[in-house]
Design a protein around this motif. Structure first.
Motif, mmCIF file in Angstrom:
data_model
loop_
_atom_site.group_PDB
_atom_site.id
_atom_site.type_symbol
_atom_site.label_atom_id
_atom_site.label_comp_id
_atom_site.label_asym_id
_atom_site.label_seq_id
_atom_site.Cartn_x
_atom_site.Cartn_y
_atom_site.Cartn_z
ATOM 1 N N MET A 184 -19.558 -1.980 -4.644
ATOM 2 C CA MET A 184 -19.637 -1.647 -6.046
ATOM 3 C C MET A 184 -20.092 -2.862 -6.822
ATOM 4 N N TYR A 185 -19.557 -4.024 -6.706
ATOM 5 C CA TYR A 185 -19.807 -5.434 -7.196
ATOM 6 C C TYR A 185 -21.321 -5.408 -6.949
ATOM 7 N N ARG A 186 -21.764 -5.482 -5.762
ATOM 8 C CA ARG A 186 -23.207 -5.788 -5.389
ATOM 9 C C ARG A 186 -24.166 -4.789 -6.318
ATOM 10 N N SER A 187 -23.817 -3.665 -6.504
ATOM 11 C CA SER A 187 -24.710 -2.639 -7.209
ATOM 12 C C SER A 187 -24.676 -2.688 -8.730
ATOM 13 N N VAL A 188 -23.907 -3.748 -9.256
ATOM 14 C CA VAL A 188 -24.137 -4.229 -10.657
ATOM 15 C C VAL A 188 -24.613 -5.512 -10.863
ATOM 16 N N GLY A 189 -24.674 -6.129 -9.576
ATOM 17 C CA GLY A 189 -25.432 -7.670 -9.666
ATOM 18 C C GLY A 189 -24.422 -8.639 -9.640
ATOM 19 N N ILE A 190 -23.190 -8.374 -9.255
ATOM 20 C CA ILE A 190 -22.169 -9.432 -8.780
ATOM 21 C C ILE A 190 -22.145 -9.779 -7.567
ATOM 22 N N PRO A 191 -22.406 -10.863 -7.174
ATOM 23 C CA PRO A 191 -22.321 -11.357 -5.609
ATOM 24 C C PRO A 191 -20.724 -11.197 -5.335
ATOM 25 N N ALA A 192 -20.876 -10.736 -3.983
ATOM 26 C CA ALA A 192 -19.289 -10.358 -3.284
ATOM 27 C C ALA A 192 -19.249 -10.678 -1.955
ATOM 28 N N ARG A 193 -18.248 -11.214 -1.371
ATOM 29 C CA ARG A 193 -18.294 -11.437 -0.109
ATOM 30 C C ARG A 193 -17.000 -10.753 0.689
ATOM 31 N N TYR A 194 -16.829 -10.577 1.931
ATOM 32 C CA TYR A 194 -15.678 -10.262 2.588
ATOM 33 C C TYR A 194 -15.149 -11.293 3.010
ATOM 34 N N VAL A 195 -13.558 -11.259 3.073
ATOM 35 C CA VAL A 195 -12.660 -12.372 3.614
ATOM 36 C C VAL A 195 -11.812 -11.839 4.632
ATOM 37 N N SER A 196 -11.700 -12.088 5.525
ATOM 38 C CA SER A 196 -10.700 -11.743 6.615
ATOM 39 C C SER A 196 -9.628 -12.862 6.842
ATOM 40 N N GLY A 197 -8.566 -12.531 7.146
ATOM 41 C CA GLY A 197 -7.339 -13.371 7.273
ATOM 42 C C GLY A 197 -6.175 -12.669 7.486
ATOM 43 N N TYR A 198 -4.989 -13.176 7.111
ATOM 44 C CA TYR A 198 -3.610 -12.553 7.225
ATOM 45 C C TYR A 198 -2.648 -12.474 5.930
ATOM 46 N N LEU A 199 -1.938 -11.400 5.981
ATOM 47 C CA LEU A 199 -1.244 -11.221 4.765
ATOM 48 C C LEU A 199 0.244 -11.277 4.933
ATOM 49 N N PHE A 200 1.122 -12.280 4.495
ATOM 50 C CA PHE A 200 2.607 -12.368 4.707
ATOM 51 C C PHE A 200 3.048 -11.370 4.118
ATOM 52 N N THR A 201 3.504 -10.238 4.381
ATOM 53 C CA THR A 201 3.854 -9.032 3.704
ATOM 54 C C THR A 201 4.479 -8.068 4.779
ATOM 55 N N ALA A 202 5.546 -7.313 4.058
ATOM 56 C CA ALA A 202 6.060 -6.091 4.693
ATOM 57 C C ALA A 202 5.247 -4.708 4.938
ATOM 58 N N ASP A 203 4.152 -4.661 3.774
ATOM 59 C CA ASP A 203 3.487 -3.863 3.600
ATOM 60 C C ASP A 203 2.121 -4.046 2.826
ATOM 61 N N ASP A 204 1.046 -4.039 3.738
ATOM 62 C CA ASP A 204 -0.265 -4.100 3.112
ATOM 63 C C ASP A 204 -0.569 -3.419 1.916
ATOM 64 N N ALA A 205 0.038 -2.085 1.786
ATOM 65 C CA ALA A 205 -0.576 -1.216 0.753
ATOM 66 C C ALA A 205 0.152 -1.719 -0.549
ATOM 67 N N THR A 206 1.324 -2.527 -0.487
ATOM 68 C CA THR A 206 1.729 -2.879 -1.694
ATOM 69 C C THR A 206 1.845 -4.429 -1.906
ATOM 70 N N GLY A 207 1.795 -5.160 -0.618
ATOM 71 C CA GLY A 207 2.129 -6.563 -0.775
ATOM 72 C C GLY A 207 3.499 -6.998 -1.008
ATOM 73 N N ALA A 208 4.405 -6.053 -0.511
ATOM 74 C CA ALA A 208 5.754 -6.177 -0.758
ATOM 75 C C ALA A 208 6.293 -7.580 -0.018
ATOM 76 N N GLU A 209 7.120 -8.332 -0.723
ATOM 77 C CA GLU A 209 7.773 -9.589 0.136
ATOM 78 C C GLU A 209 8.586 -9.294 1.357
ATOM 79 N N VAL A 210 8.392 -10.139 2.315
ATOM 80 C CA VAL A 210 9.175 -10.067 3.553
ATOM 81 C C VAL A 210 10.677 -10.280 3.225
ATOM 82 N N ILE A 211 11.480 -9.416 3.778
ATOM 83 C CA ILE A 211 13.093 -9.601 3.922
ATOM 84 C C ILE A 211 13.005 -10.648 5.311
ATOM 85 N N GLY A 212 13.679 -11.695 4.951
ATOM 86 C CA GLY A 212 13.903 -12.822 5.823
ATOM 87 C C GLY A 212 12.592 -13.711 6.030
#
Length: 316
Positions: A186-214
């Motif tokens: 979607m970004y590229r289709s309107v002329g905004i350069p965009a790139r893919y980033v891979s990594g890790y997310l310290f969360t209990a739930d990727d869908a919400t980004g909820a904080e980890v208990i502990g």
């Protein structure tokens, strides 16, 4: 935030294989938002690990196992310190996106790529979101970010790497790489350069980004996006641009819970593990990522360099 990360990939073959050659992309990057304090790779069978930096700036560890083996296990251990994303201080207009120097420098992130090719419906949705946001580029970026979150539902197991963006858009569901690929298209289709980033997310739930208990959690590799904002001068991340990072899966800005490994046009440029082997193709694969929040500096940190110290040293 200081984090210990243990990434493990294990292949178990039904018959001995005579040779394997492999590439691993698991090393956290060092940039203005995070500092790598420690990194080590071990393999079973034992092998010599060599490293290089690819075209996109990602560290790649290469190794081979030449003797017959039925098990290949790779463990990458890292300690990294992260910080919040620097505030965006530029306010470009959409007319700035057509600057020839800006477009030429970011052409690879403007054109379609293997997993990012927008059809008419995706393009129309992107254009509608951008037009409603007006002429401010940052507002258009955030509008498309929200549009992706409103279109897709997080649904593990319903897609696979390689599902076309148009199919993801039509189905309305996917996982982090689908959210990232759709946003980039979607970004590229309107002329905004965009790139893919891979990594890790310290969360209990990727869908919400909820904080980890502990302080410990088992996660999977994660994906988000970065968009280039014109600045009209030299800036970090590329000529005439500053990069803004967003996580469309959980509708958040990238922060200290995110650990960046690599960047590229789409998933293919940053796949965590690639390899070839001679022998039977039947095998079992297990991948696990364990993350642990640290309260003290690990003893094996080579210099204790923190993100704050990095910034201070760069300013001197």
């Amino acid at each position: 935030m200081r984090l210990d990360i243990r990434y493990t990939t294990r292949f178990v073959y039904d018959e001995p294989v005579s040779e394997s050659q492999n590439e691993l992309r698991a090393c956290p990057a060092s940039d203005e938002r995070q500092a790598l304090l420690h990194y080590a790779v071990t393999t079973t069978p034992s092998s010599r690990v060599a490293s290089y930096t690819d075209h996109w700036g990602t560290r790649v560890d290469t190794f081979g196992a030449r003797l017959p083996h039925r098990l290949l296990e790779v463990v990458a251990q890292a300690t990294v310190e992260t910080a919040a994303q620097p505030l965006v201080t530029v306010a470009p207009r959409r007319a700035d996106l057509v600057d020839p120097e800006f477009r030429d420098h970011h052409l690879e992130f403007l054109e379609p790529s293997n997993h990012v090719a927008a059809g008419p419906e995706v393009t129309a949705a992107a254009q509608q979101a951008a037009d409603l946001a007006g002429e401010d580029v940052v507002s258009a970026v955030l509008a498309i970010h929200r549009a992706v979150g409103g279109r897709l539902t997080y649904a593990p197991g319903e897609t696979y790497v390689g599902v076309p963006v148009d199919d993801v858009f039509a189905a309305g569901q996917g996982v982090c790489q689908d959210f990232a690929h759709l946003a980039i298209a979607m970004y590229r289709s309107v002329g905004i350069p965009a790139r893919y980033v891979s990594g890790y997310l310290f969360t209990a739930d990727d869908a919400t980004g909820a904080e980890v208990i502990g302080d410990e959690v088992e996660v999977q590799t994660h994906a988000w996006v970065e968009v280039a904002l014109p600045t009209g001068g030299q800036a970090r991340g590329g000529r005439n641009a500053t990069w803004m990072a967003l996580d469309p899966t959980n509708q958040q800005q990238v922060g200290e819970q995110h650990v960046t490994i690599g960047r590229g046009r789409d998933y293919d440029d940053v796949a965590p593990f690639r390899g070839v082997f001679a022998g039977s193709s039947e095998h079992e694969l297990e991948v696990s990522v364990a993350m642990r929040r640290l309260a003290v500096e690990p003893l094996d940190a080579p210099s204790g360099l923190t993100v704050a110290r990095q910034r201070q040293a760069q300013q001197q």
